[in-house]
Scaffold this active site. Structure first.
Site: not given
Ligand code: GLU
Length: 470
Positions: A262-264
């Protein structure tokens, strides 16, 4: 899995990716899917094609298609048919194929494999609420199939409708996945999926089956998140009386802590890696190792070599960890293995907006090569060589700079003589290298100072030190 299953299909091998233009660019996980499709097609002298699945108008993003195609190209995964280049099965953009889906939906309706549904949102909400109250899996209750006789008439009066798949009860749908073996679903677990929406657009399920069939896709190789959709597709193939393609569901890439990429935790857009100075060939090499290992346990190998040793069935179905530190390491290996000329070209292209002095760059390439992990590191390591740094010095530092200028002015210009004078300064002022480095370059570290200074003309260095005093 069965040794020969993946090549059992005697038709010409045709693979595809079918990205939806709903994000900024192609997701790195989809680039992985693209790589495997590309390599599998190459290995089997087949074709790798791209189709754009832009039927979800709510999530459609202007410009995304262009960025996706350009990213796939910048990674060198050439496709032989696609929305921008056409091909024998054009158009390759689903929004331009609506009539095709509508025609096939009608055929399903005629055979009672699909039906019109006029249920309002209110009714569907109520149904869902009731089902969840009774702890049942929410799904459509075939109300319109069983109760509506005058569909054509209602449609001619302009009533809104969708078309639903008529999933038969009490059957088992089975398919074979090259990576995972036999997979079965009971139709009682399946919903009467909407196939055609009220805006005339197909859902993913109808579009993907019709297009994979019409575009003669022999192998559907996609991410594991689509496994639960596949039984619906298999039913559609049966209803249309079409031959099934061969399915392979790739593992989803995960963060090192096993959560979904994920982007995080990791940058997810493919173009980010190019912009950050990763070499496409290094990224592809790293992706190749997701869920697969080289028969000789090699870590570094070319795309051609990957094509020659790759077998689809050897992919492990368990989510491989995408570790950005490992990728950085691999990128560094690739940079170190470049010839001086190739690294020179890569840096010039990467910094095409800057006018870098070619002679100067050539001189420092060997210094850079062993220190760069990404092309972007060039800036941190060597910017001061190409442009006088802006330094603001205190009184003591000015004194040091002035003394250094004086000492350097009197030496023959080579790195050993320069090093000697630098050492004199360190001793005389009792300072350490990072302090001196900062006085001269404005930064605390970068390429070795003696070699860097030696790469510049002597006058230039003396002038810079003088200018720093004012
Ligand atoms: N449009 C789907 C996606 O966005 C394609 C899935 C498939 O390959 O069937 O990934």
């Amino acid at each position: 899995m069965q040794e020969s299953y993946e090549n059992m299909n005697t038709k010409k091998v045709r693979t595809r990716i079918a990205p939806s233009p709903t994000g900024e660019d192609i997701h790195i996980g989809n680039l992985y899917t693209a790589l495997i499709n590309y390599v599998f097609a190459k290995k089997n002298n087949g074709e790798f094609i791209i189709r754009i699945e832009d039927t979800d108008r709510g999530r459609f993003q202007e410009g995304a298609e262009k960025r996706i195609l350009s990213s796939v190209k910048s990674f060198g995964l050439t496709y032989s048919e696609g929305p921008d280049i056409g091909g024998p099965f054009k158009p390759y953009r689903q929004s331009e194929r609506l009539e095709i889906y509508q025609t096939f939906a009608k055929k399903l309706i005629e055979k009672k494999n699909a039906y019109y549904c006029f249920c309002t949102k209110e009714r569907l909400d109520e149904l869902r609420a009731k089902q969840s109250e009774m702890k049942q899996t929410p799904r459509y209750d075939k109300h319109c199939l069983e109760n509506v006789q005058n569909s054509e008439e209602r449609i001619s009066h302009g009533e809104k409708y969708v078309v639903r798949l008529n999933v038969p009860r009490d059957q088992v749908v089975t398919f074979t996945d090259v990576i995972r073996g036999g997979i079965s679903f009971n139709t009682n677990e399946m919903d009467d999926q909407v196939l055609l929406k009220s805006d005339g657009f197909p859902t993913y399920h109808l579009g993907v089956v019709i297009d994979d069939h019409l575009m003669e896709v022999s192998h559907v190789i996609r991410a594991e998140e689509w496994i639960s959709s596949t039984p619906k597709h298999v039913l559609l193939y049966q209803f249309f009386d079409w031959e099934l393609p061969i399915f392979a569901h790739l593992p989803i890439l995960r963060n090192p802590d096993k959560s979904k990429l994920s982007k995080r935790k990791n940058p997810v857009w493919a173009s980010w890696y190019i912009e950050e100075g990763y070499l496409p060939e290094a990224v592809l090499n790293y992706l190749a190792l997701m869920g697969w290992s080289h028969p000789e346990q090699k870590e570094i190998f070319s795309l051609d070599e990957f094509v020659s040793v790759f077998e689809l069935k050897d992919i492990h179905p368990v989510g491989p960890a995408f570790d950005s530190n490992k990728l950085r390491w691999m990128n560094q290996q690739y940079i170190q293995n470049l010839s001086d000329g190739a690294l020179f070209e890569k840096i010039v292209t990467f910094y095409s907006d800057k006018k870098l002095d070619s002679d100067l760059l050539k001189k420092i390439i060997p210094l850079l090569k062993t220190r760069m992990e990404t092309l972007k590191d060039f800036e941190d390591l060597a910017a001061f060589i190409f442009e006088a740094p802006k330094v603001s010095l205190n009184q003591k530092e000015k004194e040091i700079a002035s003394k250094l200028g004086e000492l350097l002015a009197s030496v023959d210009w080579d790195e050993e003589k320069i090093l000697l004078q630098l050492k004199n300064i360190l001793q005389e002022y009792d300072i350490r290298m990072p302090t001196l480095y900062k006085i001269v370059t404005g930064k605390e570290k970068g390429l070795p100072l003696p070699q860097s200074l030696a790469s510049l003309p002597k006058d230039e260095v003396i002038n810079r030190l003088r200018d720093a005093l004012s």
